[in-house]
Enzyme design. Structure first.
Site, PDB file in Angstrom:
ATOM      1  N   SER A 177      15.755   6.360  -5.275  1.00 15.05           N
ATOM      2  CA  SER A 177      15.948   6.588  -6.699  1.00 15.05           C
ATOM      3  C   SER A 177      15.319   5.423  -7.452  1.00 15.05           C
ATOM      4  O   SER A 177      15.176   4.321  -6.912  1.00 15.05           O
ATOM      5  CB  SER A 177      17.451   6.676  -6.983  1.00 15.05           C
ATOM      6  OG  SER A 177      17.747   6.233  -8.285  1.00 15.05           O
ATOM      7  N   ARG A 231     -13.089  47.846 -14.200  1.00 13.78           N
ATOM      8  CA  ARG A 231     -12.837  46.395 -14.254  1.00 13.78           C
ATOM      9  C   ARG A 231     -11.824  46.130 -15.363  1.00 13.78           C
ATOM     10  O   ARG A 231     -11.984  46.643 -16.470  1.00 13.78           O
ATOM     11  CB  ARG A 231     -14.124  45.581 -14.526  1.00 13.78           C
ATOM     12  CG  ARG A 231     -13.874  44.067 -14.668  1.00 13.78           C
ATOM     13  CD  ARG A 231     -14.578  43.185 -13.635  1.00 13.78           C
ATOM     14  NE  ARG A 231     -15.379  43.954 -12.724  1.00 13.78           N
ATOM     15  CZ  ARG A 231     -16.696  43.787 -12.548  1.00 13.78           C
ATOM     16  NH1 ARG A 231     -17.328  42.828 -13.194  1.00 13.78           N
ATOM     17  NH2 ARG A 231     -17.345  44.557 -11.717  1.00 13.78           N
TER      18      ARG A 231
END
Lengths: 419, 419, 419, 419
Positions: free
Chosen positions: C245, C284
């Site tokens: 930490s 497409r």
């Protein structure tokens, strides 16, 4: 939908578009009990929406003479969207009540447990001392915020009335007057223009409901974690089979977290349907609008259920300060390592401080000695007395601004009218 | 993150927690160019977040004497969350500018095309006449709403400063004063209490961004549909290869819809990460907080890109009123069937009206005769003259309240300061 | 993409479409290092995809004479989709290796801890005794299943080569021969037909990756829960700052769960982009295809990262059988209440059995006496001896088919070639 | 759930755990009509799942003597998960039938329209000529793939039977024999081990359903786009109010796309619930399992509805080759620009070819002359005769491998038993 049709006919009568007798007939016929939702649902498949069969059924109920004035000039979407706004208003009002109860419950716990020391946990590991009151003050503030955000998202719910393409041409010159009258009668807001394919309002409500459900999930999951047998810091209410198991008579399940966790996961997913449906083609969408219907209902139902279940969970919560105290003891004086490090840093500089604390942690972890003793052995006494060390590792004096934060949370809650 | 660290040190110096010389050293060292984001990213894997290596690097840059005062009393989350708020503020400010440009572009089109008649389309089929100005007024109102909602979601961005468990114990008595000073120096709001595991603010921004992206998608997809060769009612700007194809030299692609459609789909999905991450364990989450980091950045980037691309699309849009007119003609007088039906219903009652219109539609569909002629042949003349029929099937007189709605949309836009 | 372009040119040369000299030039120029991804990315904004600028750059690199043969007859999507399949193959191969390591790690734990008794937990509450080996056998089976599913999803990755509309007209008569040759050279499968707007293959891979990430999340979250200080049944590897930490020197964080939890949340959301993009317009899509690009890359990266981090977590896991034993003791003999109830039901019938067990649980909960003693006091001795009761409340004899399930899981793993 | 309870009791009787008379009583009582789903749903709130009240009700129905043998040794999850597998099997079997009908419908259209020329469209713009048969062959291949993937995802549906913690301790030595017997009687597969918190099977089904819904959405959205009045290339079946509007008598809406688009959007979102729920805590989840219940039902219902609606859409589709031809003509000879460019490149090199085609496109766009004439004027005749140019711009000779792809798609479909 019936309310919307009646309000429409009534408004149209005020400007002379529909005869008063027809309005009476429509209002009389528009009783919920007359209509079979299942049959309407089936018929909706062919027409693509439920308004078409409802209007047909309402026309039949109204009688031949007035039938033609039913749904005059409206399109299906006008009725469905307006009805959705009415449902949203009613349902969010109920959700708001649950949130108010929930917030008051959190406030009560906060007042009671302002001084109740416990382990604060980050990444599920003991981090620092905190108080249960600060934890519940966090819940309280989150609930109040979720509630205000929900309120804001519904405080200007708009009428939908634009006809088939949003021009309101079907009502001719009288369109604006009818819009005003319907909005007035249903206590909805007049929108700038019809919002048939502009669904920001719906998305704002959906987002606010997702925050409600997520907030509920935060609280009940915290409760479930605190209820773990190995933690045992709180318990949910039992009785009447609540939390029982079909096979394990000794079990006491965190049912709120199960209910709320299930609901909030679904809300989180469903809100995406609404955002994804913002892109609606031209003057009416093909699919995106249709995706919204059941989704909005589910969002209301699930987030409302989550709020109610969480309110119930908090109202029945038993807190175990003894367990909190013993878990704090079990976490050891190491829980104060930050404080010791900072004080040593002030006095000795960073490198020596880190070295001493690291040594002490290694010793305290391996041997049976406390962190305080280990610190002394590691040389901390070069910079501070044993008494000072003892004071530093006392968790009760290391909860920082907890009290102030609690004051602020309670004051903010009270300023919103909360109890 | 560097700005947050500097602001923290500066604030701590004002209350005497940190020596002034250290603040100078920290401020001098905290230059973006000194730090290698890739190296910090790699190091972040071990520590679980990027603040740990950044603080280490900053300490090295600061020099031995002041190193210990870097990050004094803060936890990683304090820095990361505060930095996120700063990034959110800067990025949403840019997005707001794009939205302002976009809204102004929509307003300009609205003013120009208030009278431009076109086919209104529902479910991708001709529905009723409308005007292009009303369509763009709808876009305008939606953009203005998305913009206001985004503004509201960021107008009280809070500082995060709570230490490792939200108690701010690391700063002792001075905690509240430091919070006030950091908030002041970064122009962030002081929160009621630390919001480390209460992420409503983040979720509100995320939801607002999803609405921005969805609104952009609505507009550009409408443009793509209107650009279809068979519709040809608008065109996007070309030039410099924009909209070109790698193989088809004649192509003119709606690139805005491709870019915005791609971005908004991702935004719609990613916003769920933020809602799903509201449930954060105890005083720091294990995973849910970590999921937010890249997600918030992506949300800003993608919704900002969508807003900018849409503003660009609208600024360069060419409108083809001729095509709109010819599509309106091609849709035929049948487009006015609603109007004829309503007028016939008023005069003849519903059943005869429906029958006559149905007959006329069947004939007009099959033969080459117009709907007006077919209506006459179907017997409409029993209730109205041929001249009246001719007037009813004129689309230019059936755009309802289009003008009024446009006025309102423009007025609302101007009242927000829009041009 | 360069590999796809080279393979295309080479295949075209074999059928005489492209001169051999051009192939040599293209192959020589197609070196990754020559191309600047950032510049290509910028240029991609105008053209709408990165292939257009890449082809341009490749043509320049190839030299005037052969430039025209670059990208001969292909469309952007051919190159991008084929490249995606190559990336998917390489990345999933790496993910598969992580999963193999992970599965072997779970198998090793399973062999070691076949007899290690621990508390089985449902809804985070003690439910029944189980073994750690059975828990890891569950992980093992889940990983093996996720792995097989991923393998199945990529074992027939198809080439994309269809030209601008999927007819492959650009290659004339030679189209099929070129498809066959490119597929062969890239070791991809020839699809039935071009799949430009039929993205089932992509969606199958995305789904499999979501299962990988979710499976990793299950395992690492279990680890994080077991690592809680109050449970303390396993620990992740430490060292080199891992799990540390920035402020709390005593912390030992479950970093794997943080990393994997963050990644899997994002994967869960992003997979929806791919499913939502199945609906691609005509030949497409405008947006849906574009949404896939970054999404597929992110899915590979995040699920691969999750798999690797979980493999690492398991490889470095320390198991604490002592804590498991003491938690089992702490859970009390009540953990065997199911067993006692069933045996009493057999002997005494359901109602008396439930009554006796309920009485005993109430007593054992309130007083200090064990469940066995409480059962005697509640009258269980009417149907069974104290010795029998003592045997029933022994957790070590109530792990059912745990051993058999472990055998099956290991056998299944070994049959897949696992170690 | 009743089927699962009966199968369990029957299996337990075969190994002597439960008396045969009890099995008869249970089987006789387990009639669906006896149980009130609404009441069970209400009672499920307290217990957290519907099995607890169902077992209670079944015990009452069975009578006092045999009541104790109901649910012997099972946990709620055993019954719910097993029942889910039975529901999945039945529902996916129905979905499979819809997909078979849909695929056959696509195959029939493919056979009919193998030669039907039309415009191929990319990004909603004309790209190249294609055939309607190739488009439907693409649909066909996608449906067949979705169907096979769904089949694969359900072909080894497993029994769930593990007791409260997955050890099956409640059944003692007889556990494995009971598992084998229940699996046999319900035609489910014996899993390697209980999968209570390992939900890969559920996720695989959910993913396959999302692909089904997305595939249906692709097809019906293509239909909606082709049905646009300005395109008019296909029509959906009308009659019985299908596709009608509540106000616009002339409307003919693409209702399939509305239904399927609505359903598939919800499926896309809901599948994320299942992936997100893979991370289930320890031996039973608190929330994640609960989120699955309604989600799986919705996924089956919505994707099944989408498949059925799409099959219906295709079965009733009318194709308009004349419109396809006239849209092809309207697209102009420019649609063949790729072909001309490639042929000119072969003869003249890339730069001259691009220049000539660009000149010709500019001229053809501006004047009334055809692309062929414009090419001649732009100097193409330096490399090819007018006759050659005329042949190049004929769309009917530029559909490439369309025929071969159709053959392959039909052959693949027939090899799966399709008609």
């Amino acid at each position: 939908m019936l309310r919307a049709e009646v309000a429409l006919a009534r408004a149209e009568a005020t400007v002379g578009l529909v005869p008063p007798s027809a309005v009476e007939a429509i209002a009389a016929a528009a009783e919920r009990e007359r209509f079979d939702p299942v049959a309407l649902g089936r018929a909706a498949r062919a027409s693509g929406n439920p308004v078409v069969p409802l209007v047909e059924a309402l026309r039949t109920a109204v009688g031949e003479e007035s039938a033609q004035w039913v749904h005059w000039g409206a399109t299906s979407q006008d009725i469905l969207d307006t009805a959705t706004m009415l449902v949203v208003r009613d349902a969010t009002s109920a959700i708001d009540r649950s949130l108010a109860t929930l917030a008051d419950g959190c406030a009560a716990l906060t007042r009671l447990h302002r001084q109740t020391l416990m382990v604060g946990r980050s990444l599920l590991q003991p981090a620092l001392p905190t108080t249960f009151g600060l934890k519940t003050a966090g819940w309280l503030t989150a609930v109040d915020r979720a509630r205000r955000h929900l309120e804001r998202s519904v405080n200007e719910l708009p009428l939908q009335l634009g006809g088939a393409a949003g021009t309101l041409a079907s009502l001719g010159e009288e369109g604006p007057a009818v819009v005003a009258a319907v909005a007035d009668s249903l206590s909805l807001v007049q929108p700038v223009l019809p919002w048939h394919t502009h669904r920001q309002q719906v998305a704002e409500v959906a987002g606010a409901l997702a925050i409600v459900a997520g907030t509920a999930n935060k609280i009940t999951y915290d409760v479930a974690l605190l209820m773990q047998a190995e933690v045992a810091e709180v318990s949910e209410r039992t009785g009447n089979g609540r939390g029982g198991s079909s096979t394990l008579p000794q079990k006491h399940n965190p049912v709120s977290a199960a209910i709320v966790g299930g609901a909030s996961r679904r809300v989180t997913a469903l809100v995406g349907v609404v955002y994804g449906s913002l892109a609606q083609e031209h003057e009416r969408a093909v699919g995106a609008w249709h995706a919204e219907w059941a989704t909005v209902t589910e969002l209301l139902r699930l987030s409302g259920g989550a709020a109610a279940a969480t309110a119930d969970c908090i109202a029945g919560l038993t807190v175990h300060p003894d367990s909190m105290a013993s878990n704090l003891t079990a976490a050891g004086q190491e829980l104060l390592a930050e404080r010791v490090t900072m004080e040593l840093t002030r006095r000795a500089g960073r490198a020596p401080a880190l070295a001493v604390v690291a040594d002490a942690l290694a010793v305290a972890g391996g041997s049976g000695s406390t962190f305080a003793v280990a610190l002394e052995e590691a040389g901390a006494t070069a910079w501070m007395s044993g008494e000072e060390i003892g004071a530093l590792v006392d968790p009760s004096t290391y909860v920082g601004s907890s009290d102030l934060f609690i004051d602020r949370a309670l004051a903010a809650h009270e300023s919103l009218g909360g109890g």
